[in-house]
Design a protein around this motif. Structure first.
Motif, short mmCIF file in Angstrom:
data_model
loop_
_atom_site.label_atom_id
_atom_site.label_comp_id
_atom_site.label_asym_id
_atom_site.label_seq_id
_atom_site.Cartn_x
_atom_site.Cartn_y
_atom_site.Cartn_z
N LEU A 206 0.83 -1.20 0.00
CA LEU A 206 0.00 0.00 0.00
C LEU A 206 0.87 1.25 0.00
O LEU A 206 0.58 2.22 -0.71
CB LEU A 206 -0.92 -0.01 1.22
CG LEU A 206 -1.78 1.24 1.44
CD1 LEU A 206 -2.79 1.40 0.31
CD2 LEU A 206 -2.50 1.17 2.79
N GLU A 207 1.93 1.25 0.79
CA GLU A 207 2.86 2.38 0.81
C GLU A 207 3.45 2.61 -0.57
O GLU A 207 3.48 3.73 -1.09
CB GLU A 207 3.98 2.13 1.82
CG GLU A 207 4.99 3.26 1.88
CD GLU A 207 6.29 2.85 2.55
OE1 GLU A 207 6.60 3.40 3.62
OE2 GLU A 207 7.01 1.99 1.98
N LYS A 208 3.92 1.54 -1.19
CA LYS A 208 4.54 1.65 -2.52
C LYS A 208 3.56 2.20 -3.54
O LYS A 208 3.87 3.14 -4.30
CB LYS A 208 5.05 0.28 -2.97
CG LYS A 208 5.67 0.27 -4.36
CD LYS A 208 6.16 -1.12 -4.73
CE LYS A 208 6.77 -1.12 -6.12
NZ LYS A 208 7.27 -2.47 -6.50
N ASP A 209 2.36 1.65 -3.57
CA ASP A 209 1.36 2.08 -4.55
C ASP A 209 0.95 3.54 -4.31
O ASP A 209 0.76 4.30 -5.26
CB ASP A 209 0.13 1.18 -4.47
CG ASP A 209 0.41 -0.23 -4.99
OD1 ASP A 209 1.41 -0.40 -5.71
OD2 ASP A 209 -0.38 -1.14 -4.68
N THR A 210 0.80 3.91 -3.04
CA THR A 210 0.36 5.27 -2.72
C THR A 210 1.43 6.29 -3.10
O THR A 210 1.12 7.35 -3.65
CB THR A 210 0.00 5.40 -1.24
OG1 THR A 210 -1.02 4.44 -0.91
CG2 THR A 210 -0.53 6.79 -0.93
N PHE A 211 2.68 5.98 -2.83
CA PHE A 211 3.76 6.91 -3.21
C PHE A 211 3.81 7.08 -4.73
O PHE A 211 3.98 8.20 -5.23
CB PHE A 211 5.11 6.39 -2.70
CG PHE A 211 5.34 6.62 -1.22
CD1 PHE A 211 4.48 7.41 -0.47
CD2 PHE A 211 6.41 6.02 -0.57
CE1 PHE A 211 4.69 7.61 0.89
CE2 PHE A 211 6.63 6.22 0.78
CZ PHE A 211 5.77 7.02 1.51
N ASN A 212 3.67 6.00 -5.47
CA ASN A 212 3.67 6.10 -6.93
C ASN A 212 2.46 6.89 -7.43
O ASN A 212 2.56 7.70 -8.36
CB ASN A 212 3.68 4.71 -7.56
CG ASN A 212 5.00 3.98 -7.34
OD1 ASN A 212 6.03 4.61 -7.10
ND2 ASN A 212 4.98 2.67 -7.44
N HIS A 213 1.32 6.65 -6.81
CA HIS A 213 0.06 7.33 -7.13
C HIS A 213 0.21 8.85 -6.90
O HIS A 213 -0.10 9.67 -7.79
CB HIS A 213 -1.02 6.72 -6.24
CG HIS A 213 -2.37 7.33 -6.35
ND1 HIS A 213 -3.41 6.93 -5.53
CD2 HIS A 213 -2.89 8.32 -7.13
CE1 HIS A 213 -4.49 7.64 -5.82
NE2 HIS A 213 -4.20 8.50 -6.79
N VAL A 214 0.70 9.21 -5.73
CA VAL A 214 0.86 10.63 -5.39
C VAL A 214 1.87 11.30 -6.31
O VAL A 214 1.68 12.45 -6.74
CB VAL A 214 1.27 10.78 -3.91
CG1 VAL A 214 1.71 12.20 -3.61
CG2 VAL A 214 0.10 10.38 -2.99
N HIS A 215 2.94 10.59 -6.62
CA HIS A 215 3.95 11.15 -7.53
C HIS A 215 3.32 11.51 -8.88
O HIS A 215 3.58 12.61 -9.41
CB HIS A 215 5.09 10.16 -7.73
CG HIS A 215 5.96 10.48 -8.91
ND1 HIS A 215 6.83 11.54 -8.92
CD2 HIS A 215 6.05 9.90 -10.14
CE1 HIS A 215 7.44 11.60 -10.09
NE2 HIS A 215 6.99 10.62 -10.85
N LEU A 216 2.52 10.64 -9.43
CA LEU A 216 1.90 10.91 -10.73
C LEU A 216 1.00 12.14 -10.68
O LEU A 216 0.95 12.92 -11.64
CB LEU A 216 1.07 9.70 -11.19
CG LEU A 216 1.81 8.58 -11.92
CD1 LEU A 216 0.81 7.53 -12.39
CD2 LEU A 216 2.60 9.12 -13.09
N GLU A 217 0.30 12.31 -9.59
CA GLU A 217 -0.59 13.46 -9.48
C GLU A 217 0.18 14.74 -9.18
O GLU A 217 0.04 15.75 -9.89
CB GLU A 217 -1.66 13.19 -8.41
CG GLU A 217 -2.61 12.07 -8.82
CD GLU A 217 -3.75 11.86 -7.86
OE1 GLU A 217 -3.79 12.54 -6.82
OE2 GLU A 217 -4.61 11.01 -8.14
N ASN A 218 0.99 14.73 -8.14
CA ASN A 218 1.71 15.96 -7.75
C ASN A 218 2.70 16.42 -8.80
O ASN A 218 2.75 17.60 -9.15
CB ASN A 218 2.48 15.72 -6.44
CG ASN A 218 1.62 15.90 -5.21
OD1 ASN A 218 0.40 15.94 -5.29
ND2 ASN A 218 2.25 15.97 -4.05
N ASN A 219 3.51 15.49 -9.29
CA ASN A 219 4.68 15.86 -10.08
C ASN A 219 4.50 15.72 -11.58
O ASN A 219 5.39 16.13 -12.34
CB ASN A 219 5.89 15.03 -9.63
CG ASN A 219 6.20 15.24 -8.16
OD1 ASN A 219 6.12 16.35 -7.66
ND2 ASN A 219 6.51 14.18 -7.46
N VAL A 220 3.39 15.14 -11.99
CA VAL A 220 3.12 15.05 -13.44
C VAL A 220 1.83 15.79 -13.78
O VAL A 220 1.86 16.83 -14.44
CB VAL A 220 3.04 13.57 -13.91
CG1 VAL A 220 2.79 13.52 -15.43
CG2 VAL A 220 4.33 12.83 -13.58
#
Length: 225
Positions: A206-220
């Motif tokens: 869950l941690e891994k998926d959430t970090f990847n998820h947030v990265h796509l939204e915040n930084n892309v």
């Protein structure tokens, strides 16, 4: 070639698999990713030279592989985020909750940290479910609308939503960091039963998926606005 002066978030945009290296080295690449790699090195990470070597090796080994989502248009990127993260998140929260509750109930007396793990997980679950629903119902349609009709009025409507979502992302990141602390880096004790181990394993995913998820939204996605 990745250099020490590149922002952590930009490195993950360039080489998505580098997210695993950053996560393993306790380097925040989503909410805290707007710093150069040289400034992100910490006492729990590998050295700067080692990180650069590992990341650039990934770039060589992954050439030509996968979907580079940073080049998707807004509608396609939103569709990707919803199918890759929003839908699976709702399913996982529904399925994981009974296990977290059971482990806290059965083993909480001997391992009192499990009670706090349940509390943090429950708060995180509620926030993430509300958060993703708000994105699907309100924010993403506004993004699509602005994409087709980029007026200043629509932009002024969109910006407060983005600011709020980024704050919620930071809150989720803090909750995940607390879960990692409470679980000792998701390492179950020697006497842990199968369900106990299952919970820790799925919390780590869950941690891994959430970090990847947030990265796509915040930084892309959000960075485009």
């Amino acid at each position: 070639m990745i250099t020490k002066d590149m922002l952590v978030a930009d490195i993950v945009k360039e080489i998505p698999k580098s997210a695993d290296i950053f996560r393993n080295n306790r380097i925040d690449f989503c909410c805290g990713g707007q710093i150069p790699l040289s400034g992100a090195v910490n006492d729990k990470s590998e050295s700067l030279d080692t990180l650069l070597e590992e990341i650039n090796s990934l770039q060589t080994n992954s050439a030509g592989e996968g979907l580079d989502v940073q080049y998707l248009d807004n509608a396609s990127l939103i569709n990707y985020i919803q199918n890759k993260y929003h839908i699976p998140l709702r399913e996982e929260m529904k399925n994981l909750t009974p296990y977290v509750t059971k482990v806290a109930r059965v083993h909480g007396e001997r391992h009192p940290e499990l009670v706090e793990i349940k509390e943090v997980f429950t708060a995180l679950k509620n926030e993430l479910l509300d958060h993703t629903q708000d994105e699907d119902d309100n924010v993403f349609p506004l993004v699509i609308n602005y994409t087709h009709t980029p007026t200043e009025d629509l932009r002024s409507q969109l910006q407060p939503h983005i600011d709020e979502l980024e704050t919620e992302h930071e809150n989720a990141g803090n909750a995940l960091k607390r879960l990692r602390e409470l679980t000792h880096d998701f390492t179950p004790p020697m006497d842990a039963c199968g369900t106990y181990r299952l919970v820790f394993s799925r919390l780590e995913q869950l941690e891994k998926d959430t970090f990847n998820h947030v990265h796509l939204e915040n930084n892309v996605l959000f960075k485009r606005f």
